[in-house]
Structure formats: structure tokens, C-alpha cells
Scaffold this active site. Structure first.
Site, PDB file in Angstrom:
ATOM      1  CB  SER A  19      -1.070  -0.028   1.187  1.00  0.00           C
ATOM      2  OG  SER A  19      -0.496   0.191   2.234  1.00  0.00           O
ATOM      3  CG  ASN A  20       3.753   2.629   2.896  1.00  0.00           C
ATOM      4  OD1 ASN A  20       3.485   3.742   3.240  1.00  0.00           O
ATOM      5  ND2 ASN A  20       3.641   1.676   3.723  1.00  0.00           N
ATOM      6  CG  MET A  96       7.978  -7.399   5.704  1.00  0.00           C
ATOM      7  SD  MET A  96       8.138  -5.737   6.788  1.00  0.00           S
ATOM      8  CE  MET A  96       7.576  -6.525   8.489  1.00  0.00           C
ATOM      9  NE  ARG A  97      14.726 -12.049   3.615  1.00  0.00           N
ATOM     10  CZ  ARG A  97      14.699 -13.233   4.606  1.00  0.00           C
ATOM     11  NH1 ARG A  97      13.757 -13.719   4.864  1.00  0.00           N
ATOM     12  NH2 ARG A  97      16.083 -13.868   4.415  1.00  0.00           N
ATOM     13  CB  ILE A  98      17.314  -8.799   8.738  1.00  0.00           C
ATOM     14  CG1 ILE A  98      16.160  -8.420   9.697  1.00  0.00           C
ATOM     15  CG2 ILE A  98      18.747  -8.353   9.143  1.00  0.00           C
ATOM     16  CD1 ILE A  98      16.641  -9.214  11.047  1.00  0.00           C
ATOM     17  CG  ASN A 113      12.521   0.929   6.328  1.00  0.00           C
ATOM     18  OD1 ASN A 113      11.745   0.208   5.641  1.00  0.00           O
ATOM     19  ND2 ASN A 113      12.646   0.681   7.809  1.00  0.00           N
ATOM     20  CG  HIS A 115      10.139   0.808  11.790  1.00  0.00           C
ATOM     21  ND1 HIS A 115      10.005  -0.513  11.658  1.00  0.00           N
ATOM     22  CD2 HIS A 115       9.886   0.962  13.134  1.00  0.00           C
ATOM     23  CE1 HIS A 115       9.972  -1.157  12.975  1.00  0.00           C
ATOM     24  NE2 HIS A 115       9.890  -0.231  13.737  1.00  0.00           N
ATOM     25  CB  SER A 142      10.319   6.579  11.514  1.00  0.00           C
ATOM     26  OG  SER A 142      10.031   7.060  12.706  1.00  0.00           O
ATOM     27  CG  ASP A 151      13.316  -1.525  11.928  1.00  0.00           C
ATOM     28  OD1 ASP A 151      13.265  -1.473  10.974  1.00  0.00           O
ATOM     29  OD2 ASP A 151      12.704  -2.373  12.603  1.00  0.00           O
ATOM     30  CD  GLU A 180       3.276   2.601   7.916  1.00  0.00           C
ATOM     31  OE1 GLU A 180       3.858   2.203   6.778  1.00  0.00           O
ATOM     32  OE2 GLU A 180       2.806   2.205   8.822  1.00  0.00           O
TER      33      GLU A 180
HETATM   34  C1  GAR Z   1       4.056  -0.912   6.662  1.00  0.00           C
HETATM   35  O1  GAR Z   1       3.243  -0.559   7.880  1.00  0.00           O
HETATM   36  C2  GAR Z   1       5.412  -0.686   6.955  1.00  0.00           C
HETATM   37  O2  GAR Z   1       5.672   0.472   7.736  1.00  0.00           O
HETATM   38  C3  GAR Z   1       5.796  -1.839   7.463  1.00  0.00           C
HETATM   39  O3  GAR Z   1       5.289  -2.827   6.903  1.00  0.00           O
HETATM   40  C4  GAR Z   1       3.938  -2.570   6.475  1.00  0.00           C
HETATM   41  C5  GAR Z   1       4.006  -2.769   4.885  1.00  0.00           C
HETATM   42  O4  GAR Z   1       2.412  -2.501   4.646  1.00  0.00           O
HETATM   43  N1  GAR Z   1       7.281  -2.058   7.461  1.00  0.00           N
HETATM   44  C6  GAR Z   1       8.006  -2.548   8.652  1.00  0.00           C
HETATM   45  O5  GAR Z   1       7.370  -2.958   9.540  1.00  0.00           O
HETATM   46  C7  GAR Z   1       9.533  -2.628   8.215  1.00  0.00           C
HETATM   47  N2  GAR Z   1      10.165  -2.566   9.529  1.00  0.00           N
HETATM   48  P1  GAR Z   1       2.463  -2.110   2.831  1.00  0.00           P
HETATM   49  O6  GAR Z   1       3.050  -3.449   2.056  1.00  0.00           O
HETATM   50  O7  GAR Z   1       0.974  -1.863   2.597  1.00  0.00           O
HETATM   51  O8  GAR Z   1       3.148  -0.726   2.331  1.00  0.00           O
END
Ligand code: GAR
Length: 218
Positions: A19-20, A96-98, A113, A115, A142, A151, A180
Site C-alpha cells: 500500500s505504501n 520485510m528482510r533484514i 525505509n 517503519h 518514521s 530500524d 504512512e
Molecule cells: C507498513 O506498515 C510498513 O511500515 C511496515 O510494513 C507495512 C507494509 O505495508 N514495514 C515494516 O515494519 C518494516 N520494518 P504495505 O505493504 O501495505 O506498504
């Protein structure tokens, strides 16, 4: 950006719904930004965000992390794909990978990024539950440059969201997610406009912008 006539080249990394990414793509178009998403890359072939990107006519690639024995091998493969697109910025949007230190250093100053917490509070997973458990009254998100510390890193923009009585992790996540989209798109606009500088003291300066924290009252 060195040549302001060329579009700013963006690579977006996702793992899920994206969604971002959608908000960023929409904002580039609606605001007529001189930026272009060159490719959307996912570590998961079934990420719903990939379908959206393809329907939108964006290039997509998959680098499946499960096919690599080590983080280093995955990050090397990912970097090889990214580098084909010669990005000015690599935007992590729910990726979501380190990432290994080598990968982060390769893209120093280019890797951004989002977060879902007010960093440096609540790194890692389950940030909304972490906020509720800590009893904080304000939460948020953030947008930051990535450093080798998970993070963590110079903050470009943040949202501030009140925690309401009766909130659970899901309701709080929903309200933070809406912010976000606004904060990440604004940060991307500043990046594309060439306003964002990483200072020697490790903090961010955005030229012509006095306030980079956005309050979203309930
Ligand atoms: C979002 O809330 C983003 O901030 C988080 O994953 C979600 C992804 O949503 N990211 C993290 O937690 C990274 N540490 P999206 O796929 O709908 O953008």
C-alpha cells in the site's frame, strides 16, 4: 540528483500488499513529480503488491529469498537486480528482510525505509502492540535512511498519531498506516526534488522545509 532535468530513478522493494508503494506511485502521478519507479522488486512471488504494480504497467522482478542459502547470497542477487535499474533511491516499502551490512553500505545515502513506529522507539516487529504494551500516548511512523542497525538511521519525516483508549494493535495499525502513506509520499517528493541532504553530523536536512513531523489528531 545531479541533473534536474532527468527523472529521479526509484526502485521500490516490497514483501506484501504494497500500500505504501501504491501511495508513492499515485503521488508521483498526481503531483507530476519528476520521478519514475523503474521497477518494483519483491522477495516473495505471491506478494499482492506485485499484481497491482503489473496492472499499473510497472516493471516487476522477484528475487525469492528462500532460494538462497545465506543472507549474503540473497543480498548479492538482490543488488545485481537493483543495479540494472541504476536507482537514485531504493525505497523499502514493507520489505520485510533484514539486510546485510554490505548491502546497506553499497546503497549508503540511497536506501530509505518506512517503519511503523516513532523511531528510535519500537524497532522490529509488532510495533503497534509494543506501543500499546509500553502505554505510550503517541505513536506514528518514521521514514529514514537505512543504516546497518535494524530500524535505525537518519530520520527524514515522522507522523505523530494519538493512541486512543480502546485501541488494539489492529485499530492503531490502521490509523498509523493512513499516515504512512502521507508521510512517505511527502518524503519521496522531497527526495525527487533533490532537497534531502545527509549532514556530516548524521542528521537529515531538507532544504526549504521547516517541519518534518506531521501531527494527525484523531
Ligand atoms: C507498513 O506498515 C510498513 O511500515 C511496515 O510494513 C507495512 C507494509 O505495508 N514495514 C515494516 O515494519 C518494516 N520494518 P504495505 O505493504 O501495505 O506498504
Amino acid at each position: 540528483m545531479t541533473d534536474s532535468t532527468l527523472p529521479c530513478r526509484l526502485v521500490v522493494l516490497i514483501s506484501g500488499r504494497g500500500s505504501n508503494m501504491q501511495a508513492i506511485a499515485g503521488h508521483i502521478e498526481q503531483a507530476g513529480l519528476n520521478g519514475r519507479i523503474q521497477v518494483v522488486i519483491s522477495n516473495k512471488a505471491d506478494a499482492p503488491g506485485l499484481d497491482w504494480a503489473q496492472r499499473r504497467g510497472l516493471a516487476t522482478e522477484v528475487v525469492p529469498h528462500r532460494e538462497f542459502a545465506t543472507r549474503e547470497a540473497f543480498d548479492d542477487a538482490l543488488a545485481r537486480v537493483i543495479d540494472r535499474y541504476q536507482p537514485d533511491y531504493v525505497l523499502l516499502a514493507g520489505f520485510m528482510r533484514i539486510l546485510t551490512t554490505g548491502f546497506v553500505q553499497r546503497y549508503a545515502g540511497k536506501l530509505v525505509n518506512i517503519h511503523p513506529s516513532l523511531l528510535p522507539s519500537f524497532p522490529g516487529l509488532n510495533t503497534h502492540q509494543q506501543a500499546l504494551d509500553a502505554g505510550v500516548q503517541f505513536h506514528g511512523c518514521s521514514v529514514h535512511f537505512v543504516t546497518p542497525v535494524l530500524d535505525h538511521g537518519p530520520i527524514i519525516a515522522q507522523s505523530l498519531v494519538p493512541v486512543l483508549q480502546g485501541d488494539d494493535a489492529q485499530t492503531l495499525a490502521g490509523r498509523v498506516l493512513a499516515t504512512e502513506h502521507q508521510v512517505y509520499t511527502q518524503a519521496v517528493q522531497w527526495l525527487v526534488e533533490g532537497r534531502v541532504a545527509l549532514q556530516p553530523d548524521g542528521r537529515v536536512h531538507v532544504s526549504g522545509v521547516a517541519q518534518r513531523g506531521f501531527y494527525f489528531p484523531a
